[in-house]
Design an enzyme around this catalytic site. Structure first.
Site, PDB file in Angstrom:
ATOM      1  CG  ASP A  47      -5.897  -8.808  14.899  1.00 48.42           C
ATOM      2  OD1 ASP A  47      -4.809  -9.396  14.775  1.00 48.42           O
ATOM      3  OD2 ASP A  47      -6.797  -9.192  15.686  1.00 48.42           O
ATOM      4  CE  LYS A  77      -5.463 -12.507  16.581  1.00 45.68           C
ATOM      5  NZ  LYS A  77      -6.656 -11.799  16.079  1.00 45.68           N
TER       6      LYS A  77
END
Length: 280
Positions: A47, A77
Site C-alpha cells: 500500500d 491513492k
C-alpha cells in the site's frame, strides 16, 4: 508464507489478500529495501499513495524482491489537489510512471475533502481509469457513509474498498456495518494504533499472553476476524514476519468482544475527521 494468506473477493470480482504492508514513511534506498524485505517475508499486498512520495521506492522494492508482478497487489491513492477529472487522470499516470508499473491493482481517492466538493468527478476519473486498464479495482479512503451514498447515486458505481482509520480504540462499528450493507470491503489504516497505547493495554496484553502471541499479532488477528483488510507498517524483517503469523490461532468471541469494547468515540489518533479534514 504468501500462500497462507487468505484472500477476499471484492464486489468487482477481483481478490485482495487480507493483510498487506503499509509503506508510509518508507523512502529512498532504505524504503525500497523495506518493501523488498516485506515481499520476501510473504506480503503480497503493498500500500502506497501519491502523497507518501515513495511510489518510486515501492516500485524499486518490488523489482528487488524478484517476485513476479502478477503475484502482487499494489495500491496507490489520489491526493486532494488532483480531484478535478482531468488532473486525476494525469495523476494516476504519473503514479504509474513513478513506480514503473503498467497498472495498479487497487487505486483509491485518498480523502473526500467535502468542502472542496470535487470527489464525485474524481470518482468518475477512477471509473474511466479502470475501463482503460490503468487500474484493476477502484475504491476510496476515509469516505463517510454520506460520501459513499453520493458517489454511488451519481455514478452508479460502488467502490470495492473503503480504507479507514480502524483499530481497537476506534473500531468503526457503524461504518463497517454500512460497508457490509453496500458490499464494500473495509480496509484498516493504523491497524495497531499507537504502539505506546497498545503495548500498555492490559486487556490486549492478557489475551496475547494466553495465546503466546505478541500484542500486535493479537490486534491484527482481531482485524482479520472482524473482516477488515489491515496494512501494518514495519521496516524490521523480523516484525514483518511476526505480523504475518496470525493465521495459526483464533480469538474467542469473548476475546473479540473485550478488544472491541476498548473503542471510544474520541478514538481517532490524529483528529482527522473526514467531514472536515483536507489533505491536498
Amino acid at each position: 508464507m504468501a500462500k497462507a494468506i487468505p484472500e477476499v473477493t471484492l464486489n468487482d470480482g477481483t481478490t485482495l489478500p487480507v493483510t498487506g504492508l503499509g509503506t508510509y514513511g518508507l523512502w529512498g534506498n532504505a524504503g525500497a529495501n523495506a518493501v523488498s524485505s516485506g515481499i520476501n517475508a510473504g506480503y503480497r499486498l503493498i500500500d502506497t499513495a501519491y502523497n507518501y512520495e515513495n511510489e518510486g521506492a515501492v516500485g524499486e522494492g518490488i523489482r528487488r524482491s524478484g517476485i513476479p508482478r502478477d503475484e502482487l497487489w499494489v495500491t496507490s491513492k489520489l491526493p486532494g489537489r488532483y480531484h478535478p477529472y482531468d488532473k486525476a487522470l494525469v495523476a494516476i499516470q504519473e503514479s504509474l510512471y513513478r513506480a514503473q508499473l503498467d497498472y495498479f491493482d487497487l487505486y483509491l481517492i485518498h480523502w473526500p475533502l467535502p468542502n472542496q466538493d470535487t470527489y464525485v468527478e474524481a470518482w468518475q476519473a477512477l471509473i474511466d481509469a479502470q475501463k482503460w486498464g490503468l487500474v484493476r479495482s477502484i475504491g476510496v479512503s476515509n469516505f463517510l457513509p454520506e460520501h459513499l451514498e453520493r458517489i454511488i447515486k451519481e455514478t452508479g458505481v460502488t467502490p470495492s474498498v473503503n480504507q479507514v482509520e480502524l483499530h481497537p480504540f476506534f473500531n468503526q462499528a457503524h461504518q463497517r456495518k454500512v460497508h457490509t450493507d453496500l458490499h464494500i470491503q473495509t480496509q484498516s489504516w493504523s491497524p495497531i494504533a499507537r504502539a505506546k497505547d497498545i503495548l500498555t493495554n492490559d486487556t490486549i496484553r492478557q489475551i496475547a499472553e494466553a495465546h503466546h502471541k505478541t500484542i500486535a499479532q493479537v490486534v491484527l488477528r482481531w482485524q482479520y476476524q472482524i473482516g477488515s483488510v489491515s496494512i501494518p507498517r514495519s521496516t524490521s524483517p523480523e516484525r514483518q514476519r511476526e505480523n504475518l503469523a496470525i493465521f495459526d490461532f483464533e480469538l474467542s468471541d469473548s476475546e473479540m468482544t473485550a478488544i472491541s469494547e476498548l473503542s471510544r468515540p474520541d478514538g481517532r489518533l490524529f483528529d482527522m475527521d473526514p467531514a472536515t479534514h483536507e489533505e491536498f
